[in-house]
Each structure stands twice: as structure tokens, then as C-alpha cells.
Motif scaffolding. Structure first.
Motif, PDB file in Angstrom:
ATOM      1  N   SER A  22     -17.431  -3.564   9.448  1.00 61.37           N
ATOM      2  CA  SER A  22     -16.212  -2.811   9.149  1.00 61.37           C
ATOM      3  C   SER A  22     -16.431  -1.318   9.335  1.00 61.37           C
ATOM      4  O   SER A  22     -17.570  -0.821   9.266  1.00 61.37           O
ATOM      5  CB  SER A  22     -15.769  -3.073   7.709  1.00 61.37           C
ATOM      6  OG  SER A  22     -14.581  -2.353   7.413  1.00 61.37           O
ATOM      7  N   PRO A  26     -11.987   2.445   5.680  1.00 58.84           N
ATOM      8  CA  PRO A  26     -10.852   1.885   6.413  1.00 58.84           C
ATOM      9  C   PRO A  26      -9.528   2.587   6.115  1.00 58.84           C
ATOM     10  O   PRO A  26      -9.264   3.027   4.996  1.00 58.84           O
ATOM     11  CB  PRO A  26     -10.808   0.432   5.924  1.00 58.84           C
ATOM     12  CG  PRO A  26     -12.172   0.142   5.409  1.00 58.84           C
ATOM     13  CD  PRO A  26     -12.654   1.439   4.823  1.00 58.84           C
ATOM     14  N   TRP A  28      -6.141   1.325   5.749  1.00 55.48           N
ATOM     15  CA  TRP A  28      -5.609  -0.018   5.524  1.00 55.48           C
ATOM     16  C   TRP A  28      -4.174  -0.144   6.002  1.00 55.48           C
ATOM     17  O   TRP A  28      -3.337   0.718   5.723  1.00 55.48           O
ATOM     18  CB  TRP A  28      -5.691  -0.391   4.046  1.00 55.48           C
ATOM     19  CG  TRP A  28      -7.088  -0.567   3.546  1.00 55.48           C
ATOM     20  CD1 TRP A  28      -7.811   0.300   2.788  1.00 55.48           C
ATOM     21  CD2 TRP A  28      -7.950  -1.684   3.799  1.00 55.48           C
ATOM     22  NE1 TRP A  28      -9.070  -0.194   2.541  1.00 55.48           N
ATOM     23  CE2 TRP A  28      -9.187  -1.411   3.154  1.00 55.48           C
ATOM     24  CE3 TRP A  28      -7.804  -2.874   4.516  1.00 55.48           C
ATOM     25  CZ2 TRP A  28     -10.251  -2.305   3.199  1.00 55.48           C
ATOM     26  CZ3 TRP A  28      -8.873  -3.763   4.558  1.00 55.48           C
ATOM     27  CH2 TRP A  28     -10.077  -3.476   3.900  1.00 55.48           C
ATOM     28  N   ARG A  35      -4.678  -7.804   5.236  1.00 53.86           N
ATOM     29  CA  ARG A  35      -4.947  -6.362   5.168  1.00 53.86           C
ATOM     30  C   ARG A  35      -5.879  -6.032   6.319  1.00 53.86           C
ATOM     31  O   ARG A  35      -6.955  -6.628   6.447  1.00 53.86           O
ATOM     32  CB  ARG A  35      -5.602  -5.972   3.834  1.00 53.86           C
ATOM     33  CG  ARG A  35      -4.738  -6.194   2.611  1.00 53.86           C
ATOM     34  CD  ARG A  35      -5.420  -5.573   1.388  1.00 53.86           C
ATOM     35  NE  ARG A  35      -5.210  -4.120   1.373  1.00 53.86           N
ATOM     36  CZ  ARG A  35      -6.088  -3.243   0.885  1.00 53.86           C
ATOM     37  NH1 ARG A  35      -7.257  -3.652   0.417  1.00 53.86           N
ATOM     38  NH2 ARG A  35      -5.808  -1.952   0.886  1.00 53.86           N
ATOM     39  N   ALA A  37      -8.263  -3.568   8.406  1.00 48.86           N
ATOM     40  CA  ALA A  37      -9.177  -2.443   8.160  1.00 48.86           C
ATOM     41  C   ALA A  37      -9.311  -1.589   9.416  1.00 48.86           C
ATOM     42  O   ALA A  37     -10.256  -1.731  10.198  1.00 48.86           O
ATOM     43  CB  ALA A  37     -10.543  -2.960   7.707  1.00 48.86           C
ATOM     44  N   HIS A  39      -8.987   2.292  11.643  1.00 47.40           N
ATOM     45  CA  HIS A  39      -9.534   3.651  11.579  1.00 47.40           C
ATOM     46  C   HIS A  39      -8.498   4.587  12.189  1.00 47.40           C
ATOM     47  O   HIS A  39      -7.972   4.306  13.270  1.00 47.40           O
ATOM     48  CB  HIS A  39     -10.839   3.747  12.365  1.00 47.40           C
ATOM     49  CG  HIS A  39     -11.389   5.138  12.455  1.00 47.40           C
ATOM     50  ND1 HIS A  39     -12.085   5.731  11.419  1.00 47.40           N
ATOM     51  CD2 HIS A  39     -11.335   6.071  13.448  1.00 47.40           C
ATOM     52  CE1 HIS A  39     -12.442   6.957  11.776  1.00 47.40           C
ATOM     53  NE2 HIS A  39     -11.999   7.187  13.002  1.00 47.40           N
ATOM     54  N   GLU A  82      -7.348  -2.785  13.977  1.00 45.84           N
ATOM     55  CA  GLU A  82      -8.220  -3.932  13.730  1.00 45.84           C
ATOM     56  C   GLU A  82      -7.371  -5.188  13.633  1.00 45.84           C
ATOM     57  O   GLU A  82      -6.214  -5.146  13.189  1.00 45.84           O
ATOM     58  CB  GLU A  82      -9.021  -3.731  12.444  1.00 45.84           C
ATOM     59  CG  GLU A  82     -10.101  -4.783  12.209  1.00 45.84           C
ATOM     60  CD  GLU A  82     -11.113  -4.864  13.367  1.00 45.84           C
ATOM     61  OE1 GLU A  82     -10.725  -5.348  14.458  1.00 45.84           O
ATOM     62  OE2 GLU A  82     -12.259  -4.450  13.170  1.00 45.84           O
ATOM     63  N   GLY A  88     -13.505  -5.531   8.681  1.00 45.49           N
ATOM     64  CA  GLY A  88     -13.263  -5.636   7.251  1.00 45.49           C
ATOM     65  C   GLY A  88     -11.913  -6.208   6.893  1.00 45.49           C
ATOM     66  O   GLY A  88     -11.514  -6.201   5.722  1.00 45.49           O
ATOM     67  N   SER A  89     -11.174  -6.694   7.881  1.00 41.96           N
ATOM     68  CA  SER A  89      -9.839  -7.240   7.631  1.00 41.96           C
ATOM     69  C   SER A  89      -9.926  -8.598   6.951  1.00 41.96           C
ATOM     70  O   SER A  89     -10.921  -9.312   7.065  1.00 41.96           O
ATOM     71  CB  SER A  89      -9.059  -7.384   8.939  1.00 41.96           C
ATOM     72  OG  SER A  89      -8.886  -6.145   9.586  1.00 41.96           O
TER      73      SER A  89
END
Length: 251
Positions: A22, A26, A28, A35, A37, A39, A82, A88-89
Motif C-alpha cells: 500500500s 493513502p 481514501w 475503500r 487506497a 495517492h 487504486e 491497501g484497498s
């Protein structure tokens, strides 16, 4: 039937290759039951914003350092999108749901469509092209190593029978939501298509078709050097020069 079929877990297992890495902090984006993640690098509040959809086997973290800074040098903000199930999602990378997430990702940029550029690399092209079909006022579309025929790509890794449908049913499901030709033809904005002539994963004919189908002002750049996953790295000067020229046309 279409939504359920595109969300079939076998398509997710055979076609998508997520990694859990991730981004550090993030940005979000809430998208339905997921959700995402992402950038977001936004040094130019009044500038154009590029929304970047990465390739398969990649994650937003691969693009969160270096690429946004280069875009900033061109006067662009950069939202690295993402996918669900990647980085990180949360959730799983189901194709139909991923298409549904595109609108939320574009709205999260908090930028008028006429100040947005969508960038789709490899499988990310499915979502960038879908994005301009949802928001035809988007200023520009950049496609790199992109996919023109989604059904062809799916059939490389699975058969309709494995999904419990006929070839005609699968073709109809893909055509209903992933008709790249009609989406490109109906988009009136500027389009840049970049592809490696020797792309060994997605043949250069995909890029040529996408360019031919584009309905607005368009440019096709076929690079003599590079392959599917290193086109940018081996052609950095020319690659970013094409993007700079493209952005200059929009200003």
C-alpha cells in the motif's frame, strides 16, 4: 446477468494479480462496498489533474513516488487510482465492481471534468476508457500499452464453459459494458495512444485500433524500443515529451 458475469470469481482469479503493498499515507476513496487506497499529489490547485489507472500486477505504490513529481513538473496534479483488492484497498478485484468504482475515483479528484486527464496503462485502459464514456467532457485521455479487445484478453485465460455460459453470452456481457470501440468513438476529447511495436503481451494492433476508433483529436506514438512493462523506462525522454506536448494542446 452482465454484472454478475463480470463479477465471476474465476475472472478475478485468472485475470487480476493484486499485491498487498500500500501507499504510505493513502488518499481514501469510498466506492460502494470498498475503500480504495489511492495517492493524490496536488501541487497545482488550479491546474489540470491526471487520474492514473495502473496496470495489472502493479499497485498504486509503484506509481506514488517519482511519477507524480514528473507530472507536477508538467503543471499537473496526479491522482494515482487504486483498484479494489489491490494495495491497501478493501474487497476483491471483481471486474464489474471495478468498472462501477470509476465514477467515484473521478469524482474524488474534486476537479471539473474539463480540467481532468485520464491515463490508462495496460488493464488500466479499461477503466480510463470507461471513465471518458461516463464523463465525456473530460479534457484528455492517454492510453499506454492498452487493450482494445477485452473479450480476446479474457479468452486467453478462461473458457465460457468455465463460467457456466455460452460463447455468445460471454461476448454479449463484455460488449454491454466493455465495448472499447463505441466508447472511443463517442469521446470527443483529445486522445494520445502510446504502444511498443514489439509489445509481447498486448499486441501493437490494440493500440492501433484504439487510435483508429478515437472520435476526437488524436495522436498515435508507436515506440521502436521497449516492451509491455518497460515502455516508459527505456523511452523516458520521448515518453514524457509526448505527454508534455499533449498537455500543451489542452491548455
Amino acid at each position: 446477468m452482465t454484472a454478475d458475469l463480470l463479477n465471476h470469481p474465476l475472472i478475478a482469479a485468472r485475470y487480476f494479480f493484486p499485491r498487498p503493498d500500500s501507499v504510505a499515507a493513502p488518499f481514501w476513496v469510498e466506492a460502494g462496498d470498498a475503500r480504495l487506497a489511492c495517492h493524490y499529489h496536488r501541487p497545482h490547485p488550479q491546474g489540470f489533474t491526471l487520474v492514473h489507472f495502473h496496470g495489472n500486477g502493479e499497485v498504486a505504490a509503484d506509481w506514488s513516488e517519482g511519477f507524480p513529481e514528473v507530472m507536477a513538473d508538467l503543471g499537473l496534479n496526479c491522482l494515482v487510482a487504486e483498484f479494489r483488492g489491490y494495495g491497501g484497498s478493501t474487497s476483491r478485484p471483481l471486474l464489474g465492481a471495478m468498472l462501477d468504482d470509476v465514477a467515484a475515483l473521478i469524482r474524488a479528484a474534486d476537479t471539473p471534468p474539463e480540467r481532468l486527464i485520464l491515463f490508462g496503462r495496460s488493464v488500466g485502459s479499461l477503466f480510463a476508457v470507461h471513465g471518458v464514456s461516463l464523463f465525456p467532457d473530460i479534457a484528455g485521455l492517454i492510453l499506454e500499452s492498452a487493450v482494445a479487445d477485452v473479450l480476446e484478453r479474457l479468452l486467453l485465460r478462461l473458457s465460457p464453459g468455465e463460467l457456466g455460459v455460452s460463447p455468445q453470452q460471454l461476448a454479449a456481457a463484455v460488449a454491454e459494458r466493455l465495448d472499447q470501440r463505441s466508447k472511443m468513438a463517442s469521446y470527443p476529447g483529445h486522445t494520445l495512444v502510446m504502444h511498443a511495436r514489439g509489445d509481447s503481451l498486448v499486441d501493437v494492433s490494440h493500440g492501433e485500433r484504439l487510435h483508429a476508433w478515437a472520435g476526437g483529436p488524436k495522436r498515435l506514438r508507436i515506440f521502436a524500443r521497449g516492451d509491455h512493462n518497460n515502455l516508459m523506462f527505456v523511452n523516458q525522454r520521448e515518453y514524457f515529451g509526448e505527454i508534455a506536448d499533449f498537455v500543451a494542446q489542452l491548455s
